[in-house]
Design a protein around this motif. Structure first.
Motif, PDB file in Angstrom:
ATOM      1  N   ASN A 191       0.809  -1.210   0.000  1.00 46.73           N
ATOM      2  CA  ASN A 191       0.000   0.000   0.000  1.00 46.73           C
ATOM      3  C   ASN A 191       0.845   1.264   0.000  1.00 46.73           C
ATOM      4  N   PRO A 192       1.662   1.438  -1.043  1.00 45.05           N
ATOM      5  CA  PRO A 192       2.454   2.667  -1.089  1.00 45.05           C
ATOM      6  C   PRO A 192       1.544   3.889  -1.244  1.00 45.05           C
ATOM      7  N   PHE A 193       2.006   5.019  -0.750  1.00 42.68           N
ATOM      8  CA  PHE A 193       1.266   6.257  -0.963  1.00 42.68           C
ATOM      9  C   PHE A 193       1.453   6.702  -2.409  1.00 42.68           C
ATOM     10  N   PRO A 194       0.498   7.418  -2.955  1.00 42.60           N
ATOM     11  CA  PRO A 194       0.688   7.950  -4.312  1.00 42.60           C
ATOM     12  C   PRO A 194       1.641   9.138  -4.287  1.00 42.60           C
ATOM     13  N   LYS A 195       2.837   8.888  -3.780  1.00 44.49           N
ATOM     14  CA  LYS A 195       3.871   9.913  -3.713  1.00 44.49           C
ATOM     15  C   LYS A 195       5.127   9.325  -4.360  1.00 44.49           C
ATOM     16  N   TYR A 237       8.309   9.155   4.716  1.00 42.24           N
ATOM     17  CA  TYR A 237       7.053   9.563   5.362  1.00 42.24           C
ATOM     18  C   TYR A 237       7.080   9.438   6.888  1.00 42.24           C
ATOM     19  N   ARG A 259       9.884   1.371   3.955  1.00 43.11           N
ATOM     20  CA  ARG A 259       9.166   2.476   4.585  1.00 43.11           C
ATOM     21  C   ARG A 259       8.967   2.187   6.073  1.00 43.11           C
TER      22      ARG A 259
END
Ligand SMILES: Nc1ncnc2c1ncn2[C@@H]1O[C@H](COP(=O)(O)OP(=O)(O)O)[C@@H](O)[C@H]1O
Ligand SMILES: [Mg+2]
Lengths: 303, 258, 326
Positions: free
Chosen positions: B102-106, B114, B167
């Motif tokens: 579930n990576p961030f859309p960054k 993060y 992460r």
């Protein structure tokens, strides 16, 4: 009845439904084409940038464009924070089964159904007479300063009117942010507000902007709420103060269409005014609808 | 309240843990120690409560409404439900990797940075070095070092999952919880993750849920077998797979049901 | 970071940083909750302040005399028992012509908008090919994006001569014209809500019907439509509420005469248009002023009730079709 006859009857009635749908589209096209054709004829750079002259028959409508834009800007500044945070409460903060949240939802649904003219009465009774009157008393103004129709009160009235639009679009936008992203953020030791500011709101931004565009489009076109909260037919000066009155494209259209002695003679500038108003409201609405349709389709295909 | 850990080598320990979703009991009286700098595998048929147990170790279950618990969970002898424990601090010490990446859309960089940023780290050089360290630790550095500014969503599934591990590692937790981290990956990506877990156990305490027996046997030191919300048996992996004490365990690891 | 066992034997104490963080989170949550209160506050303030200005009608002796409830709602002596002339020498304040006018215009608009809205929703939800459907839905909804003052203007400039010659009417501005223009404003409402209700009907309903040999039309008409009926009723109620409250279109197209006449060719005066037309000239605090606010209260109550009914029905259809309460 034989199957073939039933089929034929069905096809006929189906055709009727198609007719209804295309008739609506046709009316929309008729309105747009009529305004575009007649309006474009009178539209010019001077019309957009000059004040009216000669009893509105000549000159332009710059003050009305300016007034509409300023009004809508103030409205947006007021409604966005409140609307977005309300949606954030409903979708992110409210405990499940919260009674307060349910009341908020009921209020928002009903707010959306209150007739716009009642918002005008509310603006007059609450903002101008109550808030403005008390402000004048508190600040010691001898004559009316805040207790009169003005761009501030008109924009706040419109902000209340557009609040449901912003709340509903923002909530839809928040729903579109996957739950896993919130979970990931919290699992990394982010607090709820950090998750909101760094993950949820950025993810919902397109949808929130769509909501803003819809609110602007709605607010810029409403005339009934500003009839007695600040709009004026003609003013020599642009509104420079929060308590100035202002000219407005929609109000201008209404007065010119119903109160000019000869509508046919005024129809050139009138059509051009309507075209500008439509360009502002309808075009923004179009943009919002296109963005929304596209994001919905994307969301649907992502699952 | 603070309790002396029974097993001196337990990093985390659950004692008589009961967990309910509303009226439904998902975990019933589970007592289990997660040993320091070891890999503990949680196995069992689906729906037996592995994920629920794992999520309770860093209180992710708090986020699901209607959950209630009884019993104690200790981290270094400290009750994690104590009022003196801040859940944010707890989650920084006990990190988690999820089944679905579930990576961030960054950008890749921002994903890894993060946890550090929300922890208050601002220094650019320090951030960059920690991000590099984590990406190297997750064996991803060489693949992404030239495109740290690109969106993390452009990575392959296996890379995304290793990014999520990086992460989680960036905040330097003491414990890493992994919920079927490789179940959505192809065999090559899975092998990479397993290799990674091997290297990580030198520094981290790891609890990993897996439904793959071979994987449990390959990566873990200890294995705990859950069944219908209860812990059936826990012991050295070797023993669980070759010489289980319980009939149910034997049936499960030999593939008679599950 | 690394904590040895020796540290942890002591009972954990919340660090100062954690305490500050928790406080900040509480403050943020409190602020957001407060903001959410605005919606409720707005609705309450609207009714309170509109009613407050109307209250003079009942408290002030002068106003009570000039605009008593019997003068508002019962026939008066004279040649015209029902007149709305609040600014004449002897003010006449009968609300009956306003009710009749509002109802007449609204009924015309519903008569057109309900079949149009439902039929087009049926077409889009049941019959149109996917590509067409994805195009038609937003396009029809775009009609809702046209400001009502523009629709009023369009009625005045384009529809008025058409309606006048088509129905052989005497006046260019009349109830029929206002109703037709109003239909343009409420068709998108009825369409959108109906379409949502139709789309919520599970596919299995359709498949079952088609498998029994029903035609596409029969399936839509006898299976899907009844299943979605509460939602479609809600759509109509919602459209009705919108029509009652709509101001600018009616103000511009109806002619605004205070007649008690069910003749569709006659000019008509609606509740909302009366407020809009007269509030600008009125003396603050006068009986006339309070009367206009009283009309506002009536409009608020009508639309509020209609809205509650509609949202209850919408919820019901969703509950029945999806089995969930949301
Ligand atoms: N959010 C939830 N709400 C209610 N019940 C849940 C929830 N999550 C899991 N459960 C139930 O708890 C039990 C254990 O689930 P889970 O821990 O996900 O099992 P596993 O990971 O071993 O497959 C299952 O019966 C499941 O249905
Ligand atoms: Mg699981």
């Amino acid at each position: 009845m034989k199957y073939t006859t039933r089929r034929a009857v069905g096809l006929g009635l189906t055709g009727l439904t198609a007719l209804a749908a295309f008739f609506i589209v046709g009316m929309l096209a008729l309105i747009l084409l009529d305004v575009a054709r007649n309006g474009a004829r009178h539209l010019s750079w001077a019309f957009l940038t000059q004040p009216p002259s000669d009893g509105m028959m000549a000159g332009g409508i710059f003050p009305a464009i300016f007034g509409t834009a300023a009004l809508t800007l103030l409205m947006t500044l007021a409604v966005m924070p409140v609307g977005v945070l309300t949606a954030v409460y409903l979708h992110e903060y409210a405990p499940p089964e919260s009674r307060f949240a349910r009341w908020v939802r009921v209020a928002v649904v009903n707010l959306a159904g209150v007739p716009s003219i009642v918002f005008g009465l509310f603006g007059l009774g609450f903002f101008i007479l109550f808030v403005g009157g008390n402000l004048d008393r508190l600040l010691g103004y001898e004559e009316m300063h805040w207790a009169q129709p003005s761009i501030l009160w008109a924009s706040l009235t419109l902000a209340v009117l557009t609040l449901p639009v912003v709340i509903v679009s923002t909530e839809e936008a928040l729903r579109a942010v996957p739950l896993e992203q919130r979970t990931a953020s919290l699992a990394l030791g982010a607090t709820q507000s950090q998750t909101l500011a760094r993950v949820v709101l950025p993810g919902a931004l397109p949808g929130i902007l769509t909501g803003a565009v819809l609110a602007i489009s709605r607010g810029a076109g409403e005339v009934a709420p500003i009839l007695f909260t600040g709009a004026a037919y003609f003013l020599p000066d642009l509104p420079t103060q929060l308590n100035s009155q202002f000219m407005h494209l929609g109000y201008h259209t209404y007065v010119m269409a119903t109160q000019s002695p000869n509508v046919t003679e005024a129809s050139g500038p009138l059509y051009a005014t309507v075209l500008v108003l439509l360009a502002l409201t309808f075009a923004l609405n179009l943009v919002a609808v296109i963005i929304r349709t596209r994001t919905r389709r994307k969301a649907a295909s992502a699952h | 309240m603070s309790l002396q850990p029974q097993n001196p080598r337990a990093k985390m320990e659950a004692r008589e843990l009961i967990l309910r979703y509303g009226a439904k009991t998902a975990i019933h009286k589970v007592s289990l120690a997660i040993l320091d700098r070891r890999v503990t595998a949680l196995i069992g048929p689906s729906g037996c409560g592995k994920s629920t147990f794992l999520r309770s170790l860093n209180r992710m279950n708090d986020l699901i409404s209607g959950t209630t618990h009884a019993g104690t969970i200790l981290l270094d002898g400290m009750d994690i439900h104590d009022r003196g424990v801040d859940v944010v601090d707890l989650r920084r010490r006990v990190g988690m990797v999820f089944q679905k990446s579930n990576p961030f859309p960054k950008s890749i960089f921002e994903n890894v940075a993060y946890g550090l940023r929300v922890g208050g780290m601002k220094d650019k050089a320090e951030l960059a070095s920690r991000v590099e360290k984590s990406l190297r630790g997750a064996a991803l550095w060489d693949e992404v070092k030239d495109r740290l500014d690109e969106s993390a969503l452009g990575l392959s599934g296996g890379q995304q999952q290793r990014l999520c591990i990086a992460r989680a590692m960036a905040v330097e937790p003491e414990v890493l919880l992994m919920d079927e981290p490789a179940s959505a990956l192809d065999p090559i990506a899975t092998a990479k993750i397993e290799e990674l877990i091997h290297e990580l156990k030198a520094t981290y305490t790891i609890a990993i849920v897996t439904h793959n027996m071979q994987q449990a046997a390959r990566v873990s030191d200890r294995t705990a077998f859950f069944y219908m919300g209860e812990l059936v048996e826990c012991g050295p992996t070797e023993q669980i797979f070759t010489n289980p004490r319980e009939k149910r365990t034997e049936d499960y690891v030999t593939g008679k049901f599950g | 970071m690394e904590q040895g066992l020796t540290h942890s034997v002591a009972a954990p104490r919340l660090s100062a940083a954690a305490r500050r963080r928790q406080l900040r989170e509480k403050a943020v949550a409190g602020f957001i909750t407060l903001m959410a209160f605005t919606g409720i506050a707005a609705l309450v303030l609207i009714i309170v302040f509109v009613a407050k200005e109307a209250l003079t009608l009942f408290t002030d002796a002068d106003a009570r005399h000039e605009a008593s409830l019997s003068k508002m709602f019962l026939p008066q002596e004279g040649r015209y028992p029902f007149r709305w002339q609040p600014v004449s020498d002897t003010p006449k304040v009968s609300m009956i012509p306003l009710f009749v006018g509002t109802l007449k215009i609204t009924l015309v608009s519903m008569l057109v908008a309900v079949p149009m809205g439902i039929f087009s929703a049926l077409f889009v939800a049941e019959f149109a090919p996917r590509r067409l459907r994805e195009l038609l839905k937003p396009v029809i909804e775009l009609l809702a994006g046209i400001p009502s003052v523009v629709l009023g203007f369009f009625a005045l400039m384009v529809l008025s001569p058409m309606v006048k010659s088509l129905f052989h009417l005497d006046r260019p501005l009349n109830g029929t014209l206002a109703g037709l223009a109003l239909a343009l404003a409420i068709v998108p409402v009825i369409f959108t809500v109906s379409e949502d209700a139709l789309t919520a009907v599970p596919r299995s309903y359709r498949e079952a019907s088609l498998a029994l040999g029903a035609t596409l039309w029969e399936t839509a008409w006898k299976v899907v439509l009844p299943a979605a009926a509460p939602g479609i009723l809600a759509a109509c109620v919602l459209g009705f509420g919108r029509a009652i409250g709509e101001t600018m279109i009616v103000l511009m197209a109806s002619g605004n005469a205070d007649l008690v006449s069910w003749n569709l060719g006659d000019s008509a005066r609606s509740l909302s248009a009366t407020i809009a037309a007269e509030m600008g000239e009125v003396v603050v605090g006068s009986p006339h002023y309070s009367l206009l606010f009283f009309i506002g209260v009536e409009l608020f109550i009508f639309t509020f009730v209609l809205n509650m009914v509609a949202s209850t029905w919408t919820k019901k259809v969703l509950q029945r079709l999806t089995g969930s309460a949301s």
